[in-house]
Design a protein around this motif. Structure first.
Motif, PDB file in Angstrom:
ATOM      1  N   ASN A 156      -2.088  11.231   5.978  1.00 35.37           N
ATOM      2  CA  ASN A 156      -2.955  11.405   6.557  1.00 35.37           C
ATOM      3  C   ASN A 156      -3.427  12.701   6.162  1.00 35.37           C
ATOM      4  OD1 ASN A 156      -1.977   9.360   8.572  1.00 35.37           O
ATOM      5  ND2 ASN A 156      -0.978  10.921   9.681  1.00 35.37           N
ATOM      6  N   GLY A 157      -2.899  13.061   5.082  1.00 33.87           N
ATOM      7  CA  GLY A 157      -3.179  14.919   5.267  1.00 33.87           C
ATOM      8  C   GLY A 157      -4.521  13.997   4.044  1.00 33.87           C
ATOM      9  N   ILE A 158      -4.866  12.970   2.790  1.00 40.12           N
ATOM     10  CA  ILE A 158      -5.388  12.463   2.019  1.00 40.12           C
ATOM     11  C   ILE A 158      -6.995  11.735   2.925  1.00 40.12           C
ATOM     12  CG2 ILE A 158      -6.121  11.007   0.630  1.00 40.12           C
ATOM     13  CD1 ILE A 158      -3.541  11.308  -0.279  1.00 40.12           C
TER      14      ILE A 158
ATOM     15  N   VAL B 285       0.558  -1.499   0.151  1.00 34.60           N
ATOM     16  CA  VAL B 285       0.274   0.526   0.022  1.00 34.60           C
ATOM     17  C   VAL B 285       0.787   1.134   0.069  1.00 34.60           C
ATOM     18  CG1 VAL B 285      -1.577   1.445   1.418  1.00 34.60           C
ATOM     19  CG2 VAL B 285      -1.959  -1.162   1.343  1.00 34.60           C
ATOM     20  N   LEU B 286       1.916   1.231   1.139  1.00 34.85           N
ATOM     21  CA  LEU B 286       2.456   2.655   1.085  1.00 34.85           C
ATOM     22  C   LEU B 286       3.456   2.318   0.052  1.00 34.85           C
ATOM     23  CD1 LEU B 286       3.962   2.656   4.595  1.00 34.85           C
ATOM     24  CD2 LEU B 286       1.771   3.477   3.825  1.00 34.85           C
ATOM     25  N   ASN B 287       3.736   1.720  -1.236  1.00 39.72           N
ATOM     26  CA  ASN B 287       4.194   1.474  -2.150  1.00 39.72           C
ATOM     27  C   ASN B 287       4.108   2.381  -3.298  1.00 39.72           C
ATOM     28  OD1 ASN B 287       6.845   0.514  -3.219  1.00 39.72           O
ATOM     29  ND2 ASN B 287       5.701  -1.357  -2.623  1.00 39.72           N
ATOM     30  N   CYS B 288       2.238   3.155  -2.865  1.00 34.38           N
ATOM     31  CA  CYS B 288       1.595   3.921  -4.030  1.00 34.38           C
ATOM     32  C   CYS B 288       1.918   5.103  -3.363  1.00 34.38           C
ATOM     33  CB  CYS B 288       0.338   2.868  -3.575  1.00 34.38           C
ATOM     34  SG  CYS B 288       0.031   1.093  -4.419  1.00 34.38           S
ATOM     35  N   TYR B 289       1.951   5.841  -2.332  1.00 29.59           N
ATOM     36  CA  TYR B 289       2.684   6.570  -1.633  1.00 29.59           C
ATOM     37  C   TYR B 289       3.787   7.203  -1.726  1.00 29.59           C
ATOM     38  CZ  TYR B 289      -3.117   5.749  -0.679  1.00 29.59           C
ATOM     39  OH  TYR B 289      -3.918   5.795  -0.827  1.00 29.59           O
ATOM     40  N   SER B 290       4.589   6.408  -1.705  1.00 22.49           N
ATOM     41  CA  SER B 290       5.980   6.532  -2.105  1.00 22.49           C
ATOM     42  C   SER B 290       6.164   7.174  -3.782  1.00 22.49           C
ATOM     43  CB  SER B 290       6.514   5.917  -1.696  1.00 22.49           C
ATOM     44  OG  SER B 290       6.517   5.190  -1.384  1.00 22.49           O
ATOM     45  N   MET B 291       6.950   8.416  -3.816  1.00 18.65           N
ATOM     46  CA  MET B 291       7.109   9.289  -5.579  1.00 18.65           C
ATOM     47  C   MET B 291       8.099   8.722  -5.833  1.00 18.65           C
ATOM     48  SD  MET B 291       4.466  10.217  -5.782  1.00 18.65           S
ATOM     49  CE  MET B 291       3.250   9.999  -5.049  1.00 18.65           C
ATOM     50  N   PHE B 292       8.402   8.281  -7.040  1.00 17.32           N
ATOM     51  CA  PHE B 292       9.318   7.662  -8.070  1.00 17.32           C
ATOM     52  C   PHE B 292      10.671   8.768  -7.447  1.00 17.32           C
ATOM     53  CE2 PHE B 292      12.659   7.810 -11.342  1.00 17.32           C
ATOM     54  CZ  PHE B 292      12.524   6.089 -11.426  1.00 17.32           C
ATOM     55  N   GLY B 293      10.728   9.707  -7.573  1.00 17.16           N
ATOM     56  CA  GLY B 293      11.324  11.197  -7.270  1.00 17.16           C
ATOM     57  C   GLY B 293      11.824  11.358  -5.998  1.00 17.16           C
ATOM     58  N   GLU B 294      11.173  10.701  -4.488  1.00 21.59           N
ATOM     59  CA  GLU B 294      11.761  10.666  -3.793  1.00 21.59           C
ATOM     60  C   GLU B 294      12.483   9.621  -3.347  1.00 21.59           C
ATOM     61  OE1 GLU B 294       8.862  11.711  -0.748  1.00 21.59           O
ATOM     62  OE2 GLU B 294       7.619  10.085  -1.135  1.00 21.59           O
TER      63      GLU B 294
ATOM     64  N   VAL C 242      -5.638   1.235   7.921  1.00 24.36           N
ATOM     65  CA  VAL C 242      -5.192   1.256   6.204  1.00 24.36           C
ATOM     66  C   VAL C 242      -6.598   1.369   5.445  1.00 24.36           C
ATOM     67  CG1 VAL C 242      -3.462   1.169   4.720  1.00 24.36           C
ATOM     68  CG2 VAL C 242      -3.563   2.132   7.480  1.00 24.36           C
ATOM     69  N   TYR C 243      -6.820  -0.612   5.214  1.00 21.33           N
ATOM     70  CA  TYR C 243      -7.415  -1.082   4.215  1.00 21.33           C
ATOM     71  C   TYR C 243      -8.904  -0.350   3.899  1.00 21.33           C
ATOM     72  CZ  TYR C 243      -4.351  -4.838   3.223  1.00 21.33           C
ATOM     73  OH  TYR C 243      -3.251  -5.772   2.701  1.00 21.33           O
ATOM     74  N   LYS C 244      -9.119   0.048   5.088  1.00 22.40           N
ATOM     75  CA  LYS C 244     -10.853   0.704   5.638  1.00 22.40           C
ATOM     76  C   LYS C 244     -10.593   2.276   4.816  1.00 22.40           C
ATOM     77  CE  LYS C 244     -14.663   1.625   8.665  1.00 22.40           C
ATOM     78  NZ  LYS C 244     -14.643   1.467   9.943  1.00 22.40           N
ATOM     79  N   LYS C 245      -9.325   2.415   5.145  1.00 20.00           N
ATOM     80  CA  LYS C 245      -9.625   4.216   4.303  1.00 20.00           C
ATOM     81  C   LYS C 245      -9.176   4.803   2.862  1.00 20.00           C
ATOM     82  CE  LYS C 245      -9.525   6.683   8.822  1.00 20.00           C
ATOM     83  NZ  LYS C 245     -10.531   8.181   8.501  1.00 20.00           N
ATOM     84  N   VAL C 246      -8.124   2.909   2.561  1.00 19.15           N
ATOM     85  CA  VAL C 246      -7.993   3.405   0.796  1.00 19.15           C
ATOM     86  C   VAL C 246     -10.081   2.792   0.201  1.00 19.15           C
ATOM     87  CG1 VAL C 246      -6.090   3.211   1.170  1.00 19.15           C
ATOM     88  CG2 VAL C 246      -6.823   1.222   0.626  1.00 19.15           C
TER      89      VAL C 246
END
Ligand code: TRP
Length: 335
Positions: free
Chosen positions: A167-169, A96-105, A326-330
């Protein structure tokens, strides 16, 4: 079951044998914190395979690492000790967090750059997304502090970015963790190259001392430690001009509890020829009980198994709560 204690979490990859540096820079102080914090420590075997491992060695080292944690004073009754791959929530939140990590960072991570330079034939996706899995390791347990070496600080910073983004989302899902860098012994350097960290390398020539090294090996390593090519031959703490001596003083200070001033006084007029074996002997004595206890524990497989089983059970209970949220939130449909 709300816990009032602050939570701490850290892990070490079983990709090499634990060194004097792992002990002085990390595990020793972990053991001292068990009463003040609620602590989770794990063998990061999922992370280890980002670099190719021999399966039998990985298995052996994972178990040895657990035995060594306990021998270094981590009481399994007071700390949650577990093996990362035994708690399936790590891999799941990692995705899940892979999908919230940016290629650039991810591309900016110095460890990725270093490791891909060293393993040019195996620059795999796991090596690149390593920090997203590490963020999952951390965030599953909602820790306040993450004790890490200086080299892992950038990964904890990336984890903090993920928290902010997520958390922002979705609102307050994750607690913001703080890196916790120990002041003393944070960086034990190689004995032959004081500019680089003491590594878990296979090779003795890299100036490393393993937790399980025999006394004669330890003495040899210290006797050939690089002091510095100054003509002064004087034990004085000056990390800029004399990094090798400063490293030996840090080690000696960590194992004896003596201050730098006391060490300078002890060796006044004696020179490196007396200092180096003295550091070696102090290290031999500090590691002796750890080596003996690790050996004893390695013979008691049933005990080690009971420790990692109950550790995984406890860890999984906590991790599952976070993962479900997390599963519920996404937006995953509930089972
Ligand atoms: N990346 C760390 C290292 O190489 C090991 C690690 C994996 C870790 N997951 C972690 C450390 C979570 C702290 C928290 O040393």
């Amino acid at each position: 079951m709300e816990n009032e204690k602050k939570v701490m979490l850290s892990g070490i990859k079983p990709s090499g044998d634990l060194t004097l540096g792992s002990y002085l820079g990390a595990i020793k102080s972990w053991a001292e914190r068990a009463d003040t914090y609620d602590c989770y420590y794990f063998m990061a075997d999922l992370h280890a395979i980002t670099v190719r491992q021999n399966p039998a060695d990985l298995r052996r080292r994972t178990l040895e690492q657990l035995a060594q944690y306990i021998a270094c004073g981590l009481d399994p009754e007071k700390n949650t000790l577990f093996i990362q791959s035994h708690v399936h929530q790590h891999a799941e939140l990692g995705w899940v967090l892979n999908c919230y990590s940016m290629f650039g960072e991810l591309s900016r991570m110095t460890q990725f750059k270093d490791k891909s330079a060293k393993n040019a034939e195996n620059i795999n996706g796991g090596l690149f997304t390593y920090p997203a899995l590490m963020a999952a390791d951390i965030l599953l347990y909602q820790p306040d502090y993450v004790p890490v070496g200086e080299d892992q600080k950038q990964h904890v910073e990336l984890c903090r970015n993920i928290v902010q983004r997520f958390n922002g989302i979705y609102g307050d899902v994750f607690k913001m963790p703080e890196p916790f860098i120990p002041k003393v012994g944070a960086r034990i350097m190689s004995l032959t190259d004081p500019a680089s960290k003491m590594s878990k390398s296979e090779n003795e020539d890299t100036g490393r001392v393993l937790l399980m090294d025999e006394p004669d090996v330890i003495m040899r390593q210290f006797k050939r430690a690089i002091t510095d090519c100054d003509t002064e031959n004087c034990v004085r703490y000056d990390p800029e001009a004399k990094p090798g001596v400063a490293n030996l003083m840090t080690i000696y200070s960590s194992v004896t509890g003596r201050s730098f001033a006391e060490i300078e006084a002890e060796f006044a007029g004696k020179g490196y020829g007396a200092f180096k074996p003295a550091v070696g002997e102090a290290v031999v004595e500090a590691l002796r009980p750890i080596r003996e206890e690790s050996r004893r524990l390695m013979k008691d497989k049933a005990y080690l198994e009971s420790v990692y089983r109950s550790g995984a059970e406890k860890a999984s209970y906590v991790a599952e709560k976070t993962l479900r949220k997390v599963y519920k939130k996404v937006g995953f449909l509930q089972r």
